[in-house]
Design a protein around this motif. Structure first.
Motif: not given
Length: 135
Positions: A47-58, A109-125
């Motif tokens: 939550f801290i990470l996604f609150s102080f940075t936009d979702a894509l950068q986080a 909740n919305s910040k944590i849920r956004a993680l699942a949507a935005t992180v999956s594509a970046n995780s392997a790289d």
């Protein structure tokens, strides 16, 4: 390893500087096991990470490594509910919930849920980049 960043005998002071510690990290390694989404401290750090940075950068900074089935990890995060997340120490939980309630459970909740949507594509790289960074 986050446990070593906060003095466990004075957690209240550690909470005050936790955003600074989290935001100073180039990468945040998330080892996502069965209990990850039910651990309030884990969600708090994200939550801290996604609150102080936009979702894509986080999301670019998060390296999410599922310890079991990938889809289960993302499903748990996509359906995250702070009401189902807890701390081992009720005093810690009370302190965290005081701040979460001020922000609002749905915002949290919305910040944590956004993680699942935005992180999956970046995780392997990101994991490859993290591993090469550690060498």
């Amino acid at each position: 390893l986050d446990k070593v960043c906060i003095n466990q005998r004075n957690i209240e002071d550690g909470l005050k500087v936790l955003p600074i510690n989290v935001m100073a990290c180039d990468k945040v390694l998330v080892l996502c096991g069965e209990t990850y989404a039910s651990r309030l401290w884990c969600a708090w750090e994200l939550f801290i990470l996604f609150s102080f940075t936009d979702a894509l950068q986080a999301a670019e900074r998060v390296v999410l490594l599922p310890l079991s089935d990938n889809s289960e990890c993302y499903d748990r995060l996509a359906s995250f509910d702070v009401a189902s997340a807890h701390c081992y120490d009720p005093n810690d939980e009370g302190r965290l919930r005081k701040v979460i309630n001020a922000v609002g459970a749905e915002v949290f909740n919305s910040k944590i849920r956004a993680l699942a949507a935005t992180v999956s594509a970046n995780s392997a790289d990101n994991f490859t980049a993290l591993c090469s960074f550690c060498r």
